[in-house]
Design a protein around this motif. Structure first.
Motif, PDB file in Angstrom:
ATOM      1  N   ARG A   8       0.625  -1.536   0.116  1.00  0.00           N
ATOM      2  CA  ARG A   8       0.026   0.089   0.203  1.00  0.00           C
ATOM      3  C   ARG A   8       0.276   0.823  -0.165  1.00  0.00           C
ATOM      4  NH1 ARG A   8      -5.390  -1.783   1.344  1.00  0.00           N
ATOM      5  NH2 ARG A   8      -4.832  -3.534   3.266  1.00  0.00           N
ATOM      6  N   ASN A  11      -1.922   7.207   1.802  1.00  0.00           N
ATOM      7  CA  ASN A  11      -2.911   8.613   1.499  1.00  0.00           C
ATOM      8  C   ASN A  11      -1.534   9.771   2.353  1.00  0.00           C
ATOM      9  OD1 ASN A  11      -4.474  11.290   1.733  1.00  0.00           O
ATOM     10  ND2 ASN A  11      -5.148  10.373   0.022  1.00  0.00           N
ATOM     11  N   LYS A  13      -2.695  12.894   2.763  1.00  0.00           N
ATOM     12  CA  LYS A  13      -2.591  14.194   4.014  1.00  0.00           C
ATOM     13  C   LYS A  13      -3.441  12.707   5.113  1.00  0.00           C
ATOM     14  CE  LYS A  13      -3.577  17.267   0.141  1.00  0.00           C
ATOM     15  NZ  LYS A  13      -4.516  18.723  -0.465  1.00  0.00           N
ATOM     16  N   LYS A  17      -5.682   6.070   4.872  1.00  0.00           N
ATOM     17  CA  LYS A  17      -6.192   5.341   4.062  1.00  0.00           C
ATOM     18  C   LYS A  17      -5.334   5.478   2.575  1.00  0.00           C
ATOM     19  CE  LYS A  17      -8.087   9.520   1.116  1.00  0.00           C
ATOM     20  NZ  LYS A  17      -9.523   9.720   0.161  1.00  0.00           N
ATOM     21  N   SER A  18      -5.205   4.957   1.771  1.00  0.00           N
ATOM     22  CA  SER A  18      -4.291   4.722   0.374  1.00  0.00           C
ATOM     23  C   SER A  18      -4.496   5.168  -0.553  1.00  0.00           C
ATOM     24  CB  SER A  18      -4.010   2.776   0.548  1.00  0.00           C
ATOM     25  OG  SER A  18      -3.928   2.141   1.107  1.00  0.00           O
ATOM     26  N   ALA A  19      -3.649   5.641  -1.158  1.00  0.00           N
ATOM     27  CA  ALA A  19      -3.463   6.295  -2.676  1.00  0.00           C
ATOM     28  C   ALA A  19      -3.226   4.896  -3.352  1.00  0.00           C
ATOM     29  CB  ALA A  19      -2.707   7.511  -2.600  1.00  0.00           C
ATOM     30  N   ALA A  36      -6.724   8.960  -7.649  1.00  0.00           N
ATOM     31  CA  ALA A  36      -6.552  10.504  -8.271  1.00  0.00           C
ATOM     32  C   ALA A  36      -6.840  11.265  -8.573  1.00  0.00           C
ATOM     33  CB  ALA A  36      -5.152  10.146  -9.409  1.00  0.00           C
ATOM     34  N   GLU A 116     -12.514  12.921  -9.877  1.00  0.00           N
ATOM     35  CA  GLU A 116     -11.134  11.702  -9.502  1.00  0.00           C
ATOM     36  C   GLU A 116     -11.869  10.755 -10.049  1.00  0.00           C
ATOM     37  OE1 GLU A 116     -11.960  11.109  -4.638  1.00  0.00           O
ATOM     38  OE2 GLU A 116     -13.282   9.378  -5.520  1.00  0.00           O
TER      39      GLU A 116
END
Length: 125
Positions: A8, A11, A13, A17-19, A36, A116
């Protein structure tokens, strides 16, 4: 607890949670999921779309993949009437004949975000 079959990228920020998430199947192959938005919120939907696609290119490249490995894309926009502008930006980015299945929905998003993009890509076997 570490999972060797899962990787993973958090994210920036919100690290809870994951990007990007990558799952590798035991015999080879697997999937990459990534999300993204356009980094420059001052741009119109076409500009934000190209910015988000550039972010996704980076995620794909880091995993050793390219656009042709994307099998599904979920597009969320704040204004469904902007679909033709999105489609033009997408078509300039995605190679003909290589496009994934794609959905396109309208939703309320954080201030400044117009689009998004969530993708699923297949890892090679």
């Amino acid at each position: 607890m570490a999972n060797p079959d899962l990787h993973r990228i958090p994210n920036a920020k919100l690290p809870s949670k994951s990007a990007v998430s990558i799952y590798r199947l035991p015999g080879g192959g697997g999937f990459l999921w990534a999300v993204a938005t356009g980094p420059d919120k001052s741009l119109d939907i076409a500009g934000q779309t190209l910015g988000a696609l550039n972010v996704l290119d980076g995620f794909l490249k880091e995993a050793g993949l390219d656009r042709t490995r994307i099998v599904k894309a979920e597009i969320v926009v704040t204004d469904h009437d902007r679909k033709p502008e999105f489609d033009a930006a997408w078509a300039s980015w995605m190679p003909d004949g290589q496009g994934p299945v794609r959905s396109f929905v309208q939703s309320v998003m954080p201030e400044g975000d117009l689009v998004e993009i969530i993708i699923t890509a297949a890892l090679p076997a």
